[in-house]
Write a protein that holds these residues in place. Structure first.
Motif, mmCIF file in Angstrom:
data_model
loop_
_atom_site.group_PDB
_atom_site.id
_atom_site.type_symbol
_atom_site.label_atom_id
_atom_site.label_comp_id
_atom_site.label_asym_id
_atom_site.label_seq_id
_atom_site.Cartn_x
_atom_site.Cartn_y
_atom_site.Cartn_z
ATOM 1 N N UNK A 88 0.881 -1.194 0.017
ATOM 2 C CA UNK A 88 -0.040 -0.062 0.009
ATOM 3 C C UNK A 88 0.952 1.121 -0.061
ATOM 4 N N UNK A 89 0.481 2.328 -0.638
ATOM 5 C CA UNK A 89 0.993 3.570 -0.587
ATOM 6 C C UNK A 89 0.154 4.590 0.296
ATOM 7 N N UNK A 90 0.897 5.204 1.242
ATOM 8 C CA UNK A 90 0.441 6.086 2.047
ATOM 9 C C UNK A 90 0.818 7.608 1.630
ATOM 10 N N UNK A 91 -0.017 8.467 0.922
ATOM 11 C CA UNK A 91 0.366 9.729 0.470
ATOM 12 C C UNK A 91 -0.201 10.860 1.137
ATOM 13 N N UNK A 92 0.698 11.652 1.948
ATOM 14 C CA UNK A 92 0.172 12.788 2.501
ATOM 15 C C UNK A 92 0.252 14.247 2.153
ATOM 16 N N UNK A 93 -0.995 14.984 2.399
ATOM 17 C CA UNK A 93 -1.155 16.244 1.644
ATOM 18 C C UNK A 93 -0.829 17.009 2.765
ATOM 19 N N UNK A 94 0.164 17.800 2.399
ATOM 20 C CA UNK A 94 0.775 18.625 3.132
ATOM 21 C C UNK A 94 -0.227 19.883 3.820
ATOM 22 N N UNK A 95 -0.940 20.611 2.563
ATOM 23 C CA UNK A 95 -1.868 21.507 2.630
ATOM 24 C C UNK A 95 -3.290 21.147 3.177
ATOM 25 N N UNK A 96 -3.803 20.102 2.540
ATOM 26 C CA UNK A 96 -5.027 19.780 2.765
ATOM 27 C C UNK A 96 -5.223 18.796 4.167
#
Length: 849
Positions: free
Chosen positions: A387-395
């Motif tokens: 699985x990929x865990x991708x973070x949104x810094x602004x949202x």
């Protein structure tokens, strides 16, 4: 409380063109697959040294964990220290204190990354101090068990990230030697490359005693400073700036060169470059690219460099990048590459930004920059599936994707985080995930934290509301839900409205049969055919059709009750009497509800805060009402106002105030209100629902004091989400199914975490002690005939609030996906919808003062 109202069916007025449209809704995760459940949110200022001002800025950026998965270590560059947390119980993390870098070296040193290796903590430290032409850094090795320094290794440059190989044999550190954003190189512009010295990768062989460890560099330029042939296709290859490093099982190290828009793969133990490639450019349509206050998903970017930040391996032959971007690019998404060739296996396109819109997390201030700005990334296995865990810094979210097929990632769930998630740390041995957030603004009640999540069966309680797609295939844009109303004729539906953060003024239809609830339709409010901007803080769906809205306005005189027809056209405006309006500051109307009394439609409104003597004064003093807000009663037929004095709780917290933020009818002589403070997170104290009996002579002349009865304390319910307790508990209604629901206003993710919490608090009968019945048995006397809006077409008997509308809205006949038999699923649903062609446009987000 005497119940005198009865339910009856509610019809939707159908206008415009009957068409076949696609209404897509978020895909449900495989029920057999475990999902992350948030277990705790720990504000790291609570881990500060004794005696430190709790308002002191302190952050959590990058984190690592002990081999047993029970001690988490995080970097705090702002406070120039590292912190330790005991996460033995993921539902109750405990602070274990901090270690100041002043105790290791110099008070101006800053940690950039951290990694735990056995009983040692490798702390990566930037010693540059702003001298970009003479970058310096080191790795300090600290014993985890007692935090004593063991060794210090010179890195010969300014470091960024660190990674340890899966077999524990190697450490690699990205030596960025970052550029001076205010310097101008020869022939370039301010902040451009090249700005020497060039960056490289440092390596440390970890065998033996740490006092014997030493750093061996892997250069990314030739000995004479020229570009290596492998890097020739990158931007400014004579000045590589490594950003992020990660190993695979074969001890191959992938390195992102963000400013150079490239990726390098280094083979260990040879410590030689095996491949390098440009991350390339991307063109993306269907995004918001203009900071004009609008959620306008018709923009595009063309041939923009991806400029990746974090990177991770899928197996040994695929690489995943979070394309944050720097000063030239950023794709607003993430990409899967073939590691050997650099060929694009898959790219997110606009889907990552669309998640922000769908979950109410769109941040308009970033529309003309890099949108949701994916920065952090990690790859982990869940039940044997990558699985990929991708973070949104602004949202402020982490998106979870199934990578069974790297050429076709499948979105599984969205995790809310606090502001600025940067460190994404899977702890697979304990089925945990830790997310550390770097934004800390005590003055704005935004505090950096570490959020913990644990794999478990079934969906988490959050998110609790999302949006479906509109007729154009984009998510319905929504945010800042400050008002809530039942659909009086449909137990499966609610209405909500956004405050002044969203423009034009919009009412949303919500299907509450789904989990999470689904915003599946929207209706713009219009006047003389044009959309309008309002600050909708109260909403009541009239059983006879249309809505009453409470428009707060920026001054007392601008507060108004607004009646619309079923298509959202304004029919009537009612201002507040001068005796009230002249003594209101910026906080006025905060709710509206209605009833039928003796054949008259009667409205009740909530005024948020007490009246003041002089609203224009720098520090207005309370008026003759004292610490009471007002509940107003307005007879629509006679135009008569009368007033009740509602007693507010007291607060002794600096900067806090107590106010009323919503009102709804319980029965014909009782209302319920939300009373709340201005505090959030662990400081929050008052998020309550009170019941108020309305006296027979409801303030005809002098305002009449009333008593309140605590019906429900919502604070434990908000705390039970295990997230950051939201400040603005602002929507309250009793549905046609008899259940009490509340919703929080997320402030359009502007100065807030952006999480919206929609809660079903259970039976109103149990909460208030009588059965609420929001439908009248008799028709009220109309105050005026609604203006005709054209041939309404076939309707059910009688007409009612309608949500439909061309390019800006979607609705199924009857206003509900449920009416067509549609259910939330992983594919687009084809349903017949009613579309009106009146008034195109997009949603506007505006910052509130």
């Amino acid at each position: 409380m005497t119940a005198v109202l009865q339910r009856r069916p509610l019809a939707i007025a159908l206008t415009g063109l009957l068409a076949c449209s696609f209404i897509a809704v978020p895909a449900q995760a495989d029920p057999a697959q475990r999902l992350y459940h948030r277990t705790a949110t720990y504000p790291v200022h609570q881990n500060a040294p004794a005696g430190e001002d709790p308002g002191t800025e302190t952050v959590a950026e990058i984190s690592s964990v002990s081999e047993d998965g029970r001690t988490l270590v995080y970097t705090d560059a702002t406070a120039k220290r590292i912190g330790f947390l005991d996460i033995t119980d993921p539902a109750a993390p405990q602070g274990l204190g901090t270690l100041s870098l002043a105790d290791l070296g110099h008070a101006d040193d800053q940690p950039t990354s951290v990694a735990v290796h056995g009983d040692y903590v490798l702390v990566v430290i930037d010693e540059t101090g702003g001298d970009f032409t003479d970058p310096q850094g080191r790795v300090d090795v600290v014993r985890l068990s007692d935090r004593t320094p063991v060794a210090s290794i010179d890195l010969q440059g300014q470091p960024d990230s660190i990674a340890i190989s899966p077999d524990g044999a190697w450490a690699a550190i990205a030596i960025e030697n970052q550029r001076d954003e205010e310097a101008t190189p020869d022939g370039g512009e301010e902040g451009d490359l090249p700005q020497l010295p060039a960056g490289f990768v440092q390596t440390i062989e970890l065998g033996g005693d740490p006092t014997d460890w030493s750093a061996v560099p892997v250069p990314l330029t030739a000995d004479d400073g020229s570009a290596l042939p492998e890097l020739a296709d990158l931007n400014t290859p004579t000045d590589p700036e490594p950003e992020y490093v990660t190993f695979n099982e074969d001890n191959q190290l992938a390195v992102t060169l963000q400013e150079n828009n490239g990726v390098v793969v280094i083979d260990f133990p040879r410590r030689e470059i095996s491949s390098a490639f440009s991350a390339g450019t991307v063109s993306v349509d269907g995004i918001d690219t203009v900071n004009d206050g609008r959620i306008d998903q018709t923009g595009s970017i063309t041939d923009v460099p991806r400029e990746p930040d974090a990177i991770g391996w899928v197996g040994n032959d695929q690489l995943v990048t979070a394309n944050e971007g720097d000063w030239l690019g950023g794709s607003r998404g993430w990409t899967v590459f073939g590691a050997g060739t650099g060929e694009v296996t898959w790219d997110a396109g606009n889907s990552f930004e669309q998640l922000a819109v769908r979950y109410g997390l769109h941040l308009e201030d970033r529309a003309d920059k890099k949108g949701p700005e994916p920065e952090g990334l990690a790859i982990t296995e869940i039940d044997g599936v990558p699985h990929a865990l991708v973070a949104s810094e602004r949202s402020n979210f982490v998106a979870v994707y199934d990578l069974t097929d790297p050429a076709s990632p499948q979105f599984r769930q969205l995790l809310f985080a606090t502001n600025g998630p940067e460190g994404i740390l899977p702890i697979p041995g304990r089925d945990l995930l830790a997310v550390s957030s770097e934004v800390d603004e005590a003055d704005n009640a935004i505090r950096a934290s570490v959020s913990l999540y644990e794999l478990g069966e079934g969906p988490d309680s959050q998110p609790s509301i999302v949006s479906a797609d509109d007729a154009q295939g984009s998510p319905i844009g929504w945010s800042a839900l400050g008002a809530l109303s039942a659909d009086p004729g449909d137990p499966e539906r609610l209405y909500a409205a956004a405050d002044s953060a969203l423009s034009p003024a919009t009412v949303f239809g919500i299907d509450v049969t789904q989990n999470p609830a689904v915003i599946d339709s929207s209706l713009q409010v219009t006047e003389d055919g044009d959309s309008v901007d309002l600050d909708i803080e109260g909403l009541w769906a009239r059983p006879e059709g249309g809505f009453w809205l409470a428009d707060e306005g920026e001054t007392g005189a601008e507060n108004a009750l607004i009646r619309t027809d079923a298509e959202g056209a304004i029919l009537d405006r009612v201002g507040l009497p001068g005796e009230v309006a002249d003594h209101l500051g910026s906080q006025g109307l905060e709710g509206v509800t209605g009833n039928v009394e003796d054949g008259h439609e009667v409205l009740y409104v909530a005024v948020q805060r007490p009246l003041v003597d002089d609203p224009g004064a720098e520090e207005p003093s309370l008026g003759e009402d004292g610490n009471h807000s007002r509940i107003g009663r307005y007879d629509v037929t006679t135009g008569q106002w009368s007033w009740l004095l509602y007693p507010l709780e007291e607060t002794d917290t600096a900067g806090d105030w107590i106010g009323v933020s919503e009102i709804t009818m319980i029965d014909d002589d009782t209302v319920a209100v939300i009373e709340r403070d201005k505090l959030n997170g662990p400081q929050a104290k008052i998020k309550r629902i009170y019941a108020v009996e309305v006296p027979e002579s409801a303030g005809e002349g002098t305002a009449v004091p009333v008593e309140k009865t605590l019906a429900h304390d919502v604070l434990p319910d908000l705390q039970a989400t295990n997230g950051w307790v939201q400040e603005k508990l602002e929507g309250l209604t009793i549905g046609a199914d008899g259940d009490v629901r509340v919703v929080t206003d997320n402030d359009a993710t502007d100065g807030a975490s952006g999480e919206t919490v929609l809660l079903n608090l259970g039976s109103a009968t149990e909460m208030f002690g009588s059965e609420p019945t929001p439908k009248p048995t008799t028709e009220p006397s109309p105050s005026e005939e609604p203006s005709p809006t054209g041939d309404p077409g076939p309707t059910r008997e009688p007409s009612s609030p309608s949500l439909s509308g061309g390019s800006t809205s979607t609705a199924a006949p009857g206003g509900s996906l449920a009416d067509t038999g549609a259910a939330l699923g992983p594919v687009a649903l084809i349903v017949a919808v009613v579309l009106t062609l009146a008034g195109g446009g997009v949603l506007l987000l505006r910052r509130r003062g």
